[in-house]
Enzyme design. Structure first.
Site, mmCIF file in Angstrom:
data_model
loop_
_atom_site.group_PDB
_atom_site.id
_atom_site.type_symbol
_atom_site.label_atom_id
_atom_site.label_comp_id
_atom_site.label_asym_id
_atom_site.label_seq_id
_atom_site.Cartn_x
_atom_site.Cartn_y
_atom_site.Cartn_z
ATOM 1 N N PHE A 136 0.781 -1.277 0.179
ATOM 2 C CA PHE A 136 0.135 0.051 -0.015
ATOM 3 C C PHE A 136 0.722 1.135 -0.174
ATOM 4 C CE2 PHE A 136 -2.800 -3.147 1.210
ATOM 5 C CZ PHE A 136 -4.156 -2.719 0.692
ATOM 6 N N CYS A 137 0.230 2.218 -0.407
ATOM 7 C CA CYS A 137 0.909 3.591 -0.338
ATOM 8 C C CYS A 137 1.867 3.846 0.899
ATOM 9 C CB CYS A 137 -0.148 4.648 -0.507
ATOM 10 S SG CYS A 137 0.604 6.505 -0.184
ATOM 11 N N PRO A 138 2.936 4.229 0.954
ATOM 12 C CA PRO A 138 3.657 4.527 -0.171
ATOM 13 C C PRO A 138 4.602 3.529 -0.805
ATOM 14 C CG PRO A 138 4.921 5.406 1.596
ATOM 15 C CD PRO A 138 3.672 4.700 2.138
ATOM 16 N N ASP A 165 -2.831 -1.000 -5.420
ATOM 17 C CA ASP A 165 -3.078 0.162 -4.539
ATOM 18 C C ASP A 165 -3.602 1.389 -5.439
ATOM 19 O OD1 ASP A 165 -3.410 2.093 -2.333
ATOM 20 O OD2 ASP A 165 -1.478 2.761 -2.798
#
Ligand SMILES: Cc1cc2nc3c(=O)[nH]c(=O)nc-3n(C[C@H](O)[C@H](O)[C@H](O)COP(=O)(O)OP(=O)(O)OC[C@H]3O[C@@H](n4cnc5c(N)ncnc54)[C@H](O)[C@@H]3O)c2cc1C
Lengths: 377, 76
Positions: free
Chosen positions: B13-15, B40
């Site tokens: 997931f981000c980042p 994502d």
């Protein structure tokens, strides 16, 4: 059931105590056994490092004896794990002993890894260990003005620490009468100032109001200590007088060496908290690869879930609930104001305006932690 | 012939996906293509924005069965 917990930090300790209470009868009758292996006979309250770095706590306040935090009935050894022999359900330790288990829990935490960036370890101040936080405080005391750059790498533990240290430095310099001689400059790797969107939305206007500059999409590439320049992968350069870094983290080396997870992050089921592909191995706290904050509260709420589930497995052969991704983080917004962020897999955080009351609650929690570690809160 | 590197950041997931791309770019040559696979949505927006800011080339983005394929060329 033989339960082996590797790691005596926040997650491991809360889980061991939680289990010892739930399995009191089984521990006495011999139906269950809880063994903990750790790398230290001391337990550090790591959030205290933030205060140590600005001279508001002393090192002795950060520690308790690990054995004294554990419920009677938990076998505790300072003997770090070296080999995870998961196919044989056993762990080999530094002393050469073999510990076998029916259920294994890995909670070995994470560490900053400044060595991954040229010049960072040598030239940046950090506060993620006792020694570095003390050194940083001494540098702050000598500092008389100039540009202070706070540079953040990801992932790192304590999601709020970069914002908190920035707000706290703002007040620290103001109190020393250096408010207009110091410029704070914050950098963050993605296109906003915090990875949690609502936290970024809350913090950016606070930074604006306090005159704290910030630069996003700034991935630290190298530090040129001689010329006091910080360079980014994006091609930007910032001249600094004092560089404070929150370096990207890794899990522990032992995790990588045993091939349990790249960079020390163990692939973990988000709900059940077992290691992917292993039914009797659970993972807790910073060392999971779960895409949520690496925070003490994460370790705490995961430990609550695992405590209930492992005890239920002993008593009825099945776990009873899923971890919902709950995290609660205080956010110090200066020396005497704070807010908080509470979130889970479904609901993002929504920080409110900081207040003195929340700050004092955090100060109280700094003491209450020891009750929490005993599994009582 | 420049190579094509696949950066499999599915499940991250981000980042995370952006960080994996940055790490992969370091070990690639100028002219190489990289294809980031990501589940994502946020990263599917962030990666092209970052690529433009840095001065690499964003060649294409398409979604297939819930996976974003973001193709990038290292330009410098
Ligand atoms: C400056 C700072 C501020 C923070 N502020 C906050 C905050 O305000 N709120 C918050 O929720 N969190 C905060 N945190 C984060 C929090 O401290 C961690 O997320 C938390 O401690 C993680 O718990 P853990 O059990 O995964 O790992 P840890 O608590 O780090 O414990 C790891 C344990 O594993 C042991 N170990 C290591 N290697 C081995 C081995 N080979 N064999 C056996 N044992 C081993 C270690 O000795 C240690 O006991 C902060 C952290 C820092 C550094």
């Amino acid at each position: 059931m033989k339960i082996l917990i590797v790691g005596g930090g926040m997650g491991g300790t809360i889980l061991a105590n939680n289990l010892a209470r739930r399995l009191n009868g089984e521990l006495k009758s011999g139906g269950a056994r809880i063994t903990m292996l750790s790398a230290s006979d001391k337990h550090m309250y790591q959030p205290g490092l933030l205060y140590l770095a600005v001279g508001r706590m002393t090192p002795d306040e950060l520690y308790r004896d690990q054995a004294g935090l554990l419920e009677p009935g938990i076998e505790f050894h300072v003997d770090p794990a070296e080999e995870f022999q998961l196919d044989h359900n056993r762990v080999k330790t530094k002393s050469g002993k073999l510990y076998d288990y029916d259920t294994l829990v890995i909670a070995t935490g994470s560490r900053m890894y400044p060595e991954g960036i040229p010049g960072l370890a040598e030239h940046a101040e950090t506060f993620y260990t006792e020694a570095s936080a003390l050194k940083m405080f001494k540098r702050l005391q000598e500092f008389q003005g100039g540009r202070v750059v706070i540079a953040v790498g990801v992932p790192h533990k304590c999601p709020m620490a970069p914002l908190e240290i920035t707000f706290m430095l703002h007040d620290y310099f103001k109190d020393r009468g250096l408010g207009d001689k110091v410029q704070l400059h914050y950098t963050y790797p993605i296109n906003r100032i915090h990875s949690l969107e609502n936290v970024a939305k809350w913090a950016a206007p606070e930074f604006d109001r306090l005159g704290i500059a910030y630069e996003t999409f700034f991935n630290i590439k190298e530090v040129d200590g001689k010329n006091q320049i910080l360079r980014s992968e994006e091609g930007a350069e910032i001249k600094y007088d004092l560089l404070i870094a929150i370096p990207a983290h890794k899990g522990m080396e032992v995790i990588e060496k045993n091939g349990l997870g790249q960079n020390g992050w163990i692939p973990t089921d988000r709900q059940k908290l077992n290691m992917e592909g292993r039914k009797n191995v659970f993972v807790l706290g910073d060392t999971t690869n779960i895409p949520i904050s690496k925070a003490g509260s994460t370790a705490h709420f995961e430990a609550d879930t695992l405590g209930e589930n492992i005890a239920a497995m002993v008593k009825m052969g099945t776990p009873v609930r899923d971890y919902d991704g709950k995290v609660f983080c205080f956010i110090e917004a200066g020396k005497d104001r704070a807010t908080y962020a509470m979130f889970n897999y479904q609901n993002p955080p929504d920080p409110k305006a900081p207040t003195k009351a929340v700050h004092w609650f955090k100060m109280a929690y700094n003491k209450l932690y020891w009750v929490s570690a005993r599994g009582l809160l | 012939m420049p190579g094509k590197t696949v950066v499999d950041a599915r499940g991250s997931f981000c980042p995370g996906p952006l960080m994996e791309l940055i790490a992969a770019l370091k070990s690639c040559q100028v002219g190489d293509e990289l294809e980031v696979l990501s589940t994502d949505r946020g990263s599917a927006n962030d990666i092209p924005e970052w690529v433009r800011k840095v001065g690499h080339e964003h060649l294409a983005t398409h979604v297939e069965a819930g996976v974003w394929h973001i193709t990038v060329r290292k330009a410098k």
